[in-house]
Design a protein around this motif. Sequence first.
Motif, PDB file in Angstrom:
ATOM      1  N   ALA A 392       0.830  -1.207   0.000  1.00 57.89           N
ATOM      2  CA  ALA A 392       0.000   0.000   0.000  1.00 57.89           C
ATOM      3  C   ALA A 392       0.864   1.256   0.000  1.00 57.89           C
ATOM      4  CB  ALA A 392      -0.929  -0.009   1.211  1.00 57.89           C
ATOM      5  N   LYS A 393       1.912   1.265   0.811  1.00 60.77           N
ATOM      6  CA  LYS A 393       2.800   2.420   0.840  1.00 60.77           C
ATOM      7  C   LYS A 393       3.438   2.650  -0.531  1.00 60.77           C
ATOM      8  CE  LYS A 393       5.537   3.074   4.387  1.00 60.77           C
ATOM      9  NZ  LYS A 393       6.492   2.833   5.514  1.00 60.77           N
ATOM     10  N   ASN A 394       3.889   1.590  -1.150  1.00 64.29           N
ATOM     11  CA  ASN A 394       4.496   1.730  -2.468  1.00 64.29           C
ATOM     12  C   ASN A 394       3.493   2.230  -3.497  1.00 64.29           C
ATOM     13  OD1 ASN A 394       6.869   1.341  -4.215  1.00 64.29           O
ATOM     14  ND2 ASN A 394       5.590  -0.227  -5.210  1.00 64.29           N
ATOM     15  N   GLY A 395       2.226   1.773  -3.366  1.00 65.05           N
ATOM     16  CA  GLY A 395       1.187   2.257  -4.269  1.00 65.05           C
ATOM     17  C   GLY A 395       0.968   3.749  -4.147  1.00 65.05           C
ATOM     18  N   LEU A 396       1.278   4.299  -2.982  1.00 69.81           N
ATOM     19  CA  LEU A 396       1.131   5.737  -2.743  1.00 69.81           C
ATOM     20  C   LEU A 396       2.426   6.507  -2.978  1.00 69.81           C
ATOM     21  CD1 LEU A 396      -1.002   5.471   0.512  1.00 69.81           C
ATOM     22  CD2 LEU A 396      -1.798   6.353  -1.693  1.00 69.81           C
ATOM     23  N   GLY A 397       3.459   5.804  -3.477  1.00 69.73           N
ATOM     24  CA  GLY A 397       4.730   6.460  -3.729  1.00 69.73           C
ATOM     25  C   GLY A 397       5.588   6.639  -2.501  1.00 69.73           C
ATOM     26  N   GLN A 398       5.243   5.923  -1.398  1.00 68.08           N
ATOM     27  CA  GLN A 398       6.028   6.001  -0.164  1.00 68.08           C
ATOM     28  C   GLN A 398       7.078   4.888  -0.134  1.00 68.08           C
ATOM     29  OE1 GLN A 398       3.269   5.962   3.151  1.00 68.08           O
ATOM     30  NE2 GLN A 398       1.862   7.373   2.118  1.00 68.08           N
ATOM     31  N   THR A 425      12.507   2.305  -7.630  1.00 70.33           N
ATOM     32  CA  THR A 425      11.340   2.805  -8.339  1.00 70.33           C
ATOM     33  C   THR A 425      10.091   2.067  -7.859  1.00 70.33           C
ATOM     34  OG1 THR A 425      11.487   1.186 -10.135  1.00 70.33           O
ATOM     35  CG2 THR A 425      12.759   3.236 -10.373  1.00 70.33           C
ATOM     36  N   LYS A 426       8.914   2.614  -8.151  1.00 72.99           N
ATOM     37  CA  LYS A 426       7.668   1.961  -7.749  1.00 72.99           C
ATOM     38  C   LYS A 426       7.566   0.575  -8.373  1.00 72.99           C
ATOM     39  CE  LYS A 426       3.884   4.391  -7.283  1.00 72.99           C
ATOM     40  NZ  LYS A 426       2.614   5.141  -7.515  1.00 72.99           N
ATOM     41  N   GLU A 427       7.967   0.454  -9.634  1.00 75.60           N
ATOM     42  CA  GLU A 427       7.894  -0.837 -10.315  1.00 75.60           C
ATOM     43  C   GLU A 427       8.871  -1.838  -9.689  1.00 75.60           C
ATOM     44  OE1 GLU A 427       8.188   2.113 -11.811  1.00 75.60           O
ATOM     45  OE2 GLU A 427       6.130   2.242 -12.611  1.00 75.60           O
ATOM     46  N   ALA A 428      10.087  -1.396  -9.413  1.00 69.19           N
ATOM     47  CA  ALA A 428      11.079  -2.286  -8.807  1.00 69.19           C
ATOM     48  C   ALA A 428      10.655  -2.691  -7.396  1.00 69.19           C
ATOM     49  CB  ALA A 428      12.445  -1.604  -8.775  1.00 69.19           C
ATOM     50  N   ASN A 429      10.087  -1.764  -6.653  1.00 69.51           N
ATOM     51  CA  ASN A 429       9.608  -2.079  -5.305  1.00 69.51           C
ATOM     52  C   ASN A 429       8.487  -3.111  -5.351  1.00 69.51           C
ATOM     53  OD1 ASN A 429      11.392  -0.185  -4.356  1.00 69.51           O
ATOM     54  ND2 ASN A 429       9.839   1.357  -3.870  1.00 69.51           N
ATOM     55  N   ASP A 430       7.547  -2.942  -6.274  1.00 72.28           N
ATOM     56  CA  ASP A 430       6.452  -3.898  -6.399  1.00 72.28           C
ATOM     57  C   ASP A 430       6.991  -5.294  -6.709  1.00 72.28           C
ATOM     58  OD1 ASP A 430       3.949  -3.021  -5.718  1.00 72.28           O
ATOM     59  OD2 ASP A 430       3.155  -2.947  -7.758  1.00 72.28           O
ATOM     60  N   GLU A 431       7.979  -5.358  -7.586  1.00 67.01           N
ATOM     61  CA  GLU A 431       8.573  -6.649  -7.927  1.00 67.01           C
ATOM     62  C   GLU A 431       9.230  -7.284  -6.699  1.00 67.01           C
ATOM     63  OE1 GLU A 431       9.511  -9.966 -10.073  1.00 67.01           O
ATOM     64  OE2 GLU A 431       8.262  -8.289 -10.740  1.00 67.01           O
ATOM     65  N   ALA A 432       9.902  -6.462  -5.897  1.00 68.78           N
ATOM     66  CA  ALA A 432      10.553  -6.971  -4.684  1.00 68.78           C
ATOM     67  C   ALA A 432       9.521  -7.462  -3.675  1.00 68.78           C
ATOM     68  CB  ALA A 432      11.429  -5.879  -4.061  1.00 68.78           C
ATOM     69  N   ILE A 433       8.414  -6.741  -3.526  1.00 68.75           N
ATOM     70  CA  ILE A 433       7.352  -7.141  -2.592  1.00 68.75           C
ATOM     71  C   ILE A 433       6.715  -8.446  -3.050  1.00 68.75           C
ATOM     72  CG2 ILE A 433       5.088  -6.520  -1.669  1.00 68.75           C
ATOM     73  CD1 ILE A 433       6.048  -3.538  -1.964  1.00 68.75           C
ATOM     74  N   LEU A 434       6.445  -8.558  -4.343  1.00 64.16           N
ATOM     75  CA  LEU A 434       5.863  -9.790  -4.872  1.00 64.16           C
ATOM     76  C   LEU A 434       6.799 -10.969  -4.657  1.00 64.16           C
ATOM     77  CD1 LEU A 434       3.593 -11.184  -6.484  1.00 64.16           C
ATOM     78  CD2 LEU A 434       4.783 -10.510  -8.585  1.00 64.16           C
ATOM     79  N   GLN A 435       8.088 -10.753  -4.861  1.00 69.22           N
ATOM     80  CA  GLN A 435       9.066 -11.830  -4.660  1.00 69.22           C
ATOM     81  C   GLN A 435       9.153 -12.210  -3.189  1.00 69.22           C
ATOM     82  OE1 GLN A 435      10.308 -13.416  -7.016  1.00 69.22           O
ATOM     83  NE2 GLN A 435      12.154 -14.492  -6.350  1.00 69.22           N
ATOM     84  N   GLU A 436       9.105 -11.214  -2.310  1.00 68.72           N
ATOM     85  CA  GLU A 436       9.149 -11.501  -0.874  1.00 68.72           C
ATOM     86  C   GLU A 436       7.927 -12.300  -0.454  1.00 68.72           C
ATOM     87  OE1 GLU A 436      11.822 -11.647   1.819  1.00 68.72           O
ATOM     88  OE2 GLU A 436      12.102 -10.194   0.211  1.00 68.72           O
ATOM     89  N   ARG A 437       6.784 -11.999  -1.033  1.00 68.25           N
ATOM     90  CA  ARG A 437       5.564 -12.747  -0.725  1.00 68.25           C
ATOM     91  C   ARG A 437       5.676 -14.195  -1.207  1.00 68.25           C
ATOM     92  NH1 ARG A 437       1.181 -10.097   1.174  1.00 68.25           N
ATOM     93  NH2 ARG A 437      -0.149 -11.788   0.427  1.00 68.25           N
ATOM     94  N   LEU A 438       6.348 -14.420  -2.314  1.00 68.54           N
ATOM     95  CA  LEU A 438       6.572 -15.794  -2.771  1.00 68.54           C
ATOM     96  C   LEU A 438       7.367 -16.580  -1.740  1.00 68.54           C
ATOM     97  CD1 LEU A 438       6.585 -18.076  -4.908  1.00 68.54           C
ATOM     98  CD2 LEU A 438       8.639 -17.000  -5.876  1.00 68.54           C
ATOM     99  N   PHE A 439       8.456 -16.002  -1.260  1.00 70.51           N
ATOM    100  CA  PHE A 439       9.292 -16.693  -0.283  1.00 70.51           C
ATOM    101  C   PHE A 439       8.557 -16.889   1.048  1.00 70.51           C
ATOM    102  CE2 PHE A 439      13.150 -14.573  -2.499  1.00 70.51           C
ATOM    103  CZ  PHE A 439      13.168 -15.582  -3.454  1.00 70.51           C
ATOM    104  N   GLU A 440       7.802 -15.893   1.452  1.00 70.29           N
ATOM    105  CA  GLU A 440       7.157 -15.921   2.771  1.00 70.29           C
ATOM    106  C   GLU A 440       5.939 -16.830   2.800  1.00 70.29           C
ATOM    107  OE1 GLU A 440       6.735 -14.793   6.810  1.00 70.29           O
ATOM    108  OE2 GLU A 440       8.376 -14.340   5.421  1.00 70.29           O
ATOM    109  N   PHE A 441       5.138 -16.856   1.729  1.00 68.94           N
ATOM    110  CA  PHE A 441       3.835 -17.531   1.769  1.00 68.94           C
ATOM    111  C   PHE A 441       3.746 -18.753   0.864  1.00 68.94           C
ATOM    112  CE2 PHE A 441       3.022 -12.973   2.661  1.00 68.94           C
ATOM    113  CZ  PHE A 441       2.731 -13.130   4.008  1.00 68.94           C
TER     114      PHE A 441
END
Length: 493
Positions: A392-398, A425-441
């Motif tokens: 959510a923070k990344n979606g808001l540019g935070q 960047t927002k795109e790179a951050n989203d990719e990192a979050i998605l990858q972290e979710r893969l490892f975590e869940f």
Amino acid sequence: MKIIWKKLIFTCLVGFGLGSCTDDLTLTPISQITNASFWKSPQEARGALNGMYVRMRSQATTNLFVWGEGRSEIWVQNFGFDPSINFFVYTNNLSRVNPGPDWTTMYSVIHDANLLLKYVPTITFTTEAEKNATLAQAYAMRAFTYFTMTKIWGDLILIEQPTEGFDPTTIYKERAPQADVFKLIKSDIEKALTLFPDNTLPNGRNRWSKPALNALKADVFLWTAKRLNGGATDFNAALSAISEIEKADVALLSSFSDVFRFANKGNKEILLSMRFQEGESSARTVLGGVPTLTAPTAPFTSQEVINKILPYYAGKDAYWQMSTLVTKQFSDDDSRKNASFIEVNQTRNGTISFMYNIDLKWPGTTSGGITVMFDDFILYRYADVILMKAEAKNGLGQNPAEEINKIRQRAYGAKFANYTFVNGTKEANDEAILQERLFEFLNEGKRWWDLVRFNKALEKVPLLKGKTQNDLLYPISETILSLEPLVKQNPGY
């Protein structure tokens, strides 16, 4: 809607045993339990509430996992041939003839919730708080069920009253647009939030509570922010819900594997799970496999695998296994790797070769010399909330670095400094979050929803290359189409 509903007597018998329904039966002899005779006391309301959870638990045995992860890139064919309908899910070969699990029982859960919402207000409770909490749980379950279904099938038949008679003019309905479905979901969430008496979690953390509901709210608003153009308004609503969760009695456990230990159910990281216990009528299904204690006979590279791990897990995943496409992405420094799966290798003539992967996250327990799968199915845990906050923070540019690093610090321990996340960047951050979710869940029934929400399913699932957005929805089964004359098939099927 033409669904064959189970009798209310089933709810009472399964929910609380005969004792919760006998008082009225002894006072007023009748031939069957009807709505007029049943909804008289708090005990009966408790039985019906318990029955709603039992019904949803039947979906948590297999279907919630299959819908939430089966179509992702995680799962591939194992040694055995899968004769079940789920074969067409993980091969992404769905059709109206082979559609995967249908929505019948999910609508039964909706029916259970609708009965509670209609009749509980007519019952006198000892405390108003118990009545309100009962209604809150019904609203929460209805919202969760519709949310799950709309992610699977898109537009849905909306039913807000229990089906208590057979009138073709009222039971047959067209599907409502997905925007209307989300309008009801969000309305139910807000109603439930006003009804929960406080921000506490129940013992066992296996029933809806205000913190669990706020996790659902964050999940819903992240989905609409990204999939339905909700944008900043919805990202902010998700963050608001998360801030309420942070005030509750929740925490990341220091050890990742401790979250899933059989003896550690209902720990502080859990917000909501579906409880399974030995001796009950159902257990979680292990992806088509049959849990046994028979170890493979091939020579393995690790004596510990031979002596301790394989005998315990052998027989799981006879048809499915984790793909090397996914497992090879884990670093050896990541504690989640050894807690989530093991790579089984063999040595022949001095050459080590890979055989297959065995999942470790849901270990079950040994009973009478046999491994039985009574692990809880976790719907929401605090690590999920933390990464939703990052999203959510990344979606808001935070900057989402704080939240991502909280997860990585536990995962990498002493080697965390080598894996510290730095804002990009927002795109790179989203990719990192998605990858972290893969490892975590991994193996928690979330990956497919993540891929769709991040709009990455067509890119990351090999069997979906060349497909379109229409292929992200499931088809409506021939069975449902035959029962629902006003329902039309999803595009592409």
